[in-house]
Design an enzyme around this catalytic site. Sequence first.
Site, PDB file in Angstrom:
ATOM      1  N   ALA A 231       2.527  -8.903 -11.526  1.00 14.86           N
ATOM      2  CA  ALA A 231       1.775  -8.257 -10.428  1.00 14.86           C
ATOM      3  C   ALA A 231       2.265  -6.838 -10.247  1.00 14.86           C
ATOM      4  CB  ALA A 231       1.949  -9.053  -9.135  1.00 14.86           C
ATOM      5  N   ASN A 232       1.817  -6.181  -9.202  1.00 12.36           N
ATOM      6  CA  ASN A 232       2.301  -4.829  -8.887  1.00 12.36           C
ATOM      7  C   ASN A 232       2.488  -4.711  -7.376  1.00 12.36           C
ATOM      8  OD1 ASN A 232      -0.239  -3.834  -7.640  1.00 12.36           O
ATOM      9  ND2 ASN A 232      -1.032  -4.240  -9.688  1.00 12.36           N
ATOM     10  N   ARG A 233       2.898  -3.527  -6.932  1.00 14.07           N
ATOM     11  CA  ARG A 233       3.313  -3.368  -5.539  1.00 14.07           C
ATOM     12  C   ARG A 233       2.167  -3.063  -4.564  1.00 14.07           C
ATOM     13  NH1 ARG A 233       8.797  -2.985  -5.642  1.00 14.07           N
ATOM     14  NH2 ARG A 233       9.711  -2.221  -7.584  1.00 14.07           N
ATOM     15  N   ALA A 297      -5.486  -2.350  -7.327  1.00 20.67           N
ATOM     16  CA  ALA A 297      -4.536  -2.006  -8.399  1.00 20.67           C
ATOM     17  C   ALA A 297      -4.567  -3.181  -9.387  1.00 20.67           C
ATOM     18  CB  ALA A 297      -3.157  -1.802  -7.824  1.00 20.67           C
TER      19      ALA A 297
END
Length: 426
Positions: A231-233, A297
Amino acid sequence: MSASRSVLLIIGGGIAAYKCLELIRRLKDHGIASRCILTKAGEAFVTPLSVSSLAGERCYSDLFSLTDEADIGHIALSRSTDLIVVAPATADLIAKMATGLANDLASTALLATDKRILIAPAMNPRMWEHPATRRNMAQLEKDGVLVVGPNSGAMAERGENGPGRMAEPLEILAAIERALAGDMAAQPRAIGFLGRTPGGAAIAQKPLAGKHVLVTSGPTYEPIDPVRYIANRSSGKQGHAIAAAAAAAGASVTLVSGPVGLPDPDGVTTIHVESAREMLAATEAALPADIAIFAAAVADWRVADAAPEKMKKGTSGTPALALVENPDILATVAHRKTGRPALVVGFAAETENVIDYARAKLARKGCDLIVANDVGGTGVMGGDSNTVHLVTRDGVETWPTLAKEEVASRLIAHLAGLTGVSKAGA
Ligand code: CTP
C-alpha cells in the site's frame, strides 16, 4: 438598479482591472447588479465607457463632480448597495483603507460605507510580501474586511512569479455570493474562497447542479497473501474533501474509495474497494460522468501471484515478490473513445521536478488538467494542507498552501467555471 442584489464595484489601477469586465458580466448573469467606481489609476487600464456599457449604468470616478453629487452623493453611493467589492485591490488602495484615507471617490466611499467590504488583492509579489502590506492586510482583517485571493503564479512583469495574482472572476463571484448569503443569514461554510475570512456562509448557488462528478480517493491495497498487502501513505483526505465540495456545489457525486480511516462524506454515493483492479471496475461502472477527478494514490504494481493462504516463514527461504503493473485507471478513462467525461482531472504526486513530470503525465494520460503537488519531505500525504499547481496544456497556476478542504473548494469552483465555458486545455 433593478436586480434584488447589488454590489458597488471599485476598480483599482492594476493590470488585473480588465478581469473586472468579465466579473461585471458574470454578476449580471447571476442576477447581481453592479454600480462601478473607477479610480484614476484604474482608468489607465479600462475605460469608463466599457465599464458603464457592461454594468448598464454610468461609471463614477470623480469625487467633486457636481453632476455626481446631484445624481447620487458619495455617501449614498457607498450605502445603496449590499456589498462593496474592491478589485483589483492594489497596494495603494489597501494602504488607504488600512489608514482611513479619504482623498478620492473610491477611498471616501470605502470610509463612508456601512456595508461589508470584499477585496481581491492584486500586486507584484514583493509588494504583497512587503511588511507594510502585511501590516495593512492584518489591519483590514481585524476590521472585518473579507478577502479573496490573491493566487500565486506568473506575473504580468516578465520573470516575476509568486503570490499577487488577482483571484479569477469566478472565484470573486463565488466569494461575493458567499458574502451576500452571509449578510442574509449565518450558515455553515460549504465552499470556501475567503481564505482568511472569519465566519463565512454557504454558497448560494449550486454551480454543479445536474452534473455527475466521479472521484477516486485513498490508496489501494494489493494483496501479497490473505493477511499482507502492498500500500502507500495516502489518507484519502484530499479526494474525500473534493467529493464533499462537489456535493456542496450541487453535483451528484460517486466516490470510489480505497481503504481509508475517514467517514463517507454526506450526500455522496461512496463505493468501497481495495485493489486497483477493483477501483477500475467500480470507476467504469459509475460512468457516465460529466467530470472525473482521480485523486486516488493507486498502487502502480501488484503481486503477480498472491498466495491463497498465509505465507509461512521457514518453508522455502525468503520469498521473492514478482510484481506486475496495475491498470492505469485515469489513462483508461481519459482515453475512452465513447463516454469520456467532458473534464478528466488527474493528480500528480511528485518528490522532484513537479511541474515537468506533471506536464508529461498530462500528455501521457490524456487528461485535461493535472493537480500537481510536491509530496517530498513534509507531510502532504496524511497531512491537512496542500500546495498545488494546476497544470494544463495552456500553462501552470500555482495556489498558495491551503487546507485540503480549501483546495477542494477552489478546484470545484475552477472546474465548474470550465464546464460552463470550455474544455480545459482545448
Ligand atoms: N492513477 C491511476 N491509476 C494508476 C496510477 C495512477 O488512476 N494505476 C492516477 C492517479 O489517481 C493520479 C494520476 O494517475 O490522478 C497520477 O498518479 P501518480 O501516482 O502521480 O502517477 P503514476 O502514473 O503512478 O506515475 P509515476 O509513479 O511514474 O510518477
